[in-house]
Design an enzyme around this catalytic site. Structure first.
Site, PDB file in Angstrom:
ATOM      1  N   LEU A  64       4.070 -10.519   6.354  1.00  0.00           N
ATOM      2  CA  LEU A  64       2.497 -11.018   6.849  1.00  0.00           C
ATOM      3  C   LEU A  64       2.679 -12.490   7.104  1.00  0.00           C
ATOM      4  CD1 LEU A  64       0.711  -9.678   3.688  1.00  0.00           C
ATOM      5  CD2 LEU A  64       0.639  -8.784   6.022  1.00  0.00           C
ATOM      6  N   ARG A  65       4.007 -13.572   6.720  1.00  0.00           N
ATOM      7  CA  ARG A  65       4.318 -14.605   7.267  1.00  0.00           C
ATOM      8  C   ARG A  65       3.573 -15.645   6.537  1.00  0.00           C
ATOM      9  NH1 ARG A  65       9.001 -12.849   9.158  1.00  0.00           N
ATOM     10  NH2 ARG A  65       9.041 -12.117  11.176  1.00  0.00           N
ATOM     11  N   HIS A 180      18.630  -3.969   0.477  1.00  0.00           N
ATOM     12  CA  HIS A 180      18.892  -3.968   1.920  1.00  0.00           C
ATOM     13  C   HIS A 180      20.432  -4.114   2.087  1.00  0.00           C
ATOM     14  CE1 HIS A 180      14.804  -4.764   3.316  1.00  0.00           C
ATOM     15  NE2 HIS A 180      14.641  -5.338   1.949  1.00  0.00           N
ATOM     16  N   ASP A 306       8.553  -1.813   9.674  1.00  0.00           N
ATOM     17  CA  ASP A 306       9.402  -3.098   9.770  1.00  0.00           C
ATOM     18  C   ASP A 306       8.774  -4.299  10.463  1.00  0.00           C
ATOM     19  OD1 ASP A 306      11.490  -4.870   8.640  1.00  0.00           O
ATOM     20  OD2 ASP A 306      12.880  -3.952   9.711  1.00  0.00           O
ATOM     21  N   HIS A 310       6.510 -12.648  15.419  1.00  0.00           N
ATOM     22  CA  HIS A 310       7.088 -13.909  15.736  1.00  0.00           C
ATOM     23  C   HIS A 310       6.273 -14.571  16.959  1.00  0.00           C
ATOM     24  CE1 HIS A 310      10.905 -13.650  13.734  1.00  0.00           C
ATOM     25  NE2 HIS A 310      11.206 -12.506  14.194  1.00  0.00           N
TER      26      HIS A 310
END
Lengths: 425, 233
Positions: A64-65, A180, A306, A310
């Site tokens: 969500l940044r 990960h 995923d 940006h």
């Protein structure tokens, strides 16, 4: 408020239902399927004739940044993008700024998500403070603040000893840890799958051993510590075998894969297009096909977007200098449906991997429309042809190789707890 | 990089000659700059160095007069070499079927075999009866990256000396894209010896680069077509 969704094709793999029927909703929850319960005579009616009624999607990886990187996206913008893709429940990674290593940040994200009134948001908490891999985070406090699981994301641990202790501590409190798998000394500096394509184009490679060595170490530590474990974003054929072997030997682990690793391979590197720069990288076609086989065999039980939005400049550079990630949450379902032709998967398997499969990985009460469940669902038109455009996108992200692509099948409206939160304009 | 590009465009440049540490940099610039500017790739990362390969081909043709049937060895740090990649592409395009890449596994990834080359880890086998030996520059950083133990061990195993050159054909030519490291990849005797055409390469570079500049600019002047790019393809 009572709501009747009428005459749609209800497909819910969690109940093994695929039938033209009615869905009845009262007080946020599903109260009946098929026959109207008492008191629905004057209920609001939505005619779903010709459309599919599907459980809302559960996406295990939507960045969500916010807080900290709102030039890329925000809880409001990415939440809107998610529901426009039929995603009603999402898990967001801990790599915000500040990092989700205090209850305050976890609470902030959930409060803002509640205010936005979009998808149900479950943050991942950091496994170590600052994701620095050295000191354990306050795992119990983070969990009490709403973190659904703990993860060090793609950040390396200072040592295997710290990892082992973090897992022992998490196991003490029966917490879920998301891995990960990445051996950073092997992946460091790399930007593409190590193979013919990266060699030919002079791009620094990430060998498959970066993933498999870490995965083997992690599996051994999971076995030893007994921690509940989920493996995120597998990219290699061998990883599928290793998870399958671990499951066969009785280890209770789950795994997911990003939808782009199922659809694309490293042949796309030929154009040096930074939109294809993702981590883990797009690998060989053999890897891709084995990941699909892993889904068929039930080794991998979740497909995620995923989603990593940006700003434009993050991708405006030569390939290696771009930031990794794609922003595809709003086309997750039509992308995953391409696997029906591409990978010979049936729709029920695809939908399971987008709903009850991921919900089960994280123990979420989501991804099902059984009586008593929250009425999180979408109406989907499986025949409409539409083009996803850069101008028409809902994410704040500028980065997807799929802008301009025509899809068959579109989310027409999305409901959370019986409330419509999205409708095609 | 985009800001730099816009500034250079604003200076009304007709042509950019691009050397950059990122693979694909010239490609990126060609996609993002205005169509009336020609882009010449003068070396991008590990990816390509087209004019070097062209001047090398000219040098080979001037000395050997042909390409078919030639045996050619490229020796050293293939992994990091844009020159080796462009040479390999040029040689296979010109029909050379015996191109050998010689070096330890750390510097010669197996994937090059799929690009039409033969991989040799032994210098004697690699140089056996070749018509052309191309030596590549070895950067000192390679020791730090654990790719090699030392310069001396590399020289012992893969350095080109009078002795190792004797394994090649008697009329073999020795090439190097320069600048050379004497005593690291090539001995002074060989670099300055009668087989060496290293300075011919430099001279041929003038003609090749003049030709490239001329062709790119004449394309600019004669038509409004899309930019003439000199990239890998």
């Amino acid at each position: 408020m009572k709501l009747r969704i009428q005459n749609g094709r209800l497909i819910d793999p969690s109940q093994d239902i695929d039938a033209i029927t009615d869905l009845f909703i009262d007080n946020q929850k599903v109260v009946a399927i098929g026959e109207a319960p008492e008191g629905f005579e004057n209920a609001d009616v939505v005619d779903a004739t010709g459309q599919w009624i599907l459980p809302g999607l559960v996406d295990l990886a939507v960045a969500l940044r916010e807080p900290g990187q709102t030039q890329k996206g925000s809880i409001a913008t990415e939440g809107r993008a998610a529901v426009s893709g039929g995603v009603t429940t999402l898990v967001c990674p801990p790599d915000t700024r500040p990092i989700v290593d205090t209850p305050a940040v976890a609470a902030l994200i959930q409060d803002k998500a509640d205010d936005a009134g979009m998808a149900n948001v479950f943050p991942l908490g950091a496994l170590t403070q600052g994701l620095e891999g050295a000191q354990l985070s306050n795992m119990v406090a983070l969990t009490e603040a709403g973190c659904i699981a703990l993860s060090n994301h793609r950040h390396p641990m200072a040592s295997t000893k710290v990892l082992s202790r973090a897992l022992e501590y998490a196991a003490t409190h029966d917490l879920l840890v998301v891995f990960h798998p990445d051996e950073s000394s092997l992946s460091e500096g790399g930007c593409a799958h190590e193979g013919l394509m990266s060699t030919m184009h002079g791009l620094a490679g990430i060998p498959e051993e970066a993933e498999t060595i870490a995965l083997m170490r992690d599996l051994l530590l999971v076995e030893k510590t007994g921690v509940r474990a989920h493996f995120a974003r597998l990219s290699c054929a061998k990883s599928v075998e290793m998870i399958a072997d671990a499951k066969a030997s009785g280890l209770d682990v789950t795994a997911d894969v990003a939808v782009h690793n199922l659809l694309l391979n490293d042949q796309v590197l030929s154009g040096f297009d930074g939109h294809y720069h993702v981590l883990p990288p797009l690998r060989s076609d053999e890897d891709r096909l084995t990941l699909i086989e892993g889904i068929k065999a039930g080794v991998i039980s979740a497909i995620c977007s995923d989603h990593q939005p940006h700003e434009k400049m993050a991708k405006t550079a030569p390939f290696a200098a771009t930031e990794p990630g794609m922003a595809n949450v709003e086309i997750l379902l039509p992308l995953a449906m391409q696997l029906m032709d591409e990978g010979d998967l049936d729709f029920s398997t695809v939908l399971t991997c987008l709903t009850s499969g991921p919900a089960a990985c994280f123990g979420l009460e989501a991804g099902s429309l059984s009586v008593g469940s929250f009425a999180d669902f979408m109406l989907f038109d499986s025949t409409v042809r539409w083009t996803w455009s850069y101008e028409g996108r809902r994410t704040k992200g500028h980065n997807s190789p799929y802008f301009g692509e025509e899809f068959v099948g579109r989310v027409m409206s999305t409901y959370i707890s019986g409330q419509r939160v999205y409708q095609v304009a | 990089m985009l800001d730099t590009l816009k500034n250079l465009e604003a200076m009304q440049s007709d042509m950019f000659i691009v050397r950059h540490s990122d693979s694909g940099a010239a490609h990126f610039i060609a996609e993002h700059c205005t169509p009336n500017v020609a882009i010449i790739n003068a070396g991008d990362g590990r990816h390509a160095h087209p004019t070097q390969a062209m001047l090398d081909m000219l040098t080979i043709r001037r000395h050997k007069g042909r390409f078919d049937g030639l045996k050619i060895a490229i020796v050293g740090d293939i992994l990091h070499s844009r020159v080796a990649r462009s040479q390999l592409q040029a040689l296979t395009t010109l029909g050379v079927s015996d191109v050998r890449l010689v070096g330890p596994k750390t510097l010669v990834p197996s994937f090059f075999a799929e690009m039409g080359a033969t991989i040799c880890h032994d210098l004697e086998a690699g140089l056996k009866d070749v018509d052309v030996v191309v030596m590549l520059r070895l950067q000192k950083e390679r020791m730090k990256g654990a790719l090699l133990p030392s310069e001396s061990e590399f020289y012992r195993l893969y350095g080109l000396t009078e002795e190792s050159l004797s394994w090649a054909k008697p009329d073999a030519i020795v090439m190097h894209p320069g600048p050379i490291n004497r005593g690291v990849e090539i001995s002074s005797d060989v670099a300055d010896g009668k087989h060496s055409v290293i300075l011919d390469q430099v001279t041929n570079g003038i003609a090749v680069r003049m030709a490239v500049l001329s062709m790119a600019m004449s394309g600019q002047l004669q038509s409004d077509e899309s930019p003439a790019t000199k990239d890998e393809e």
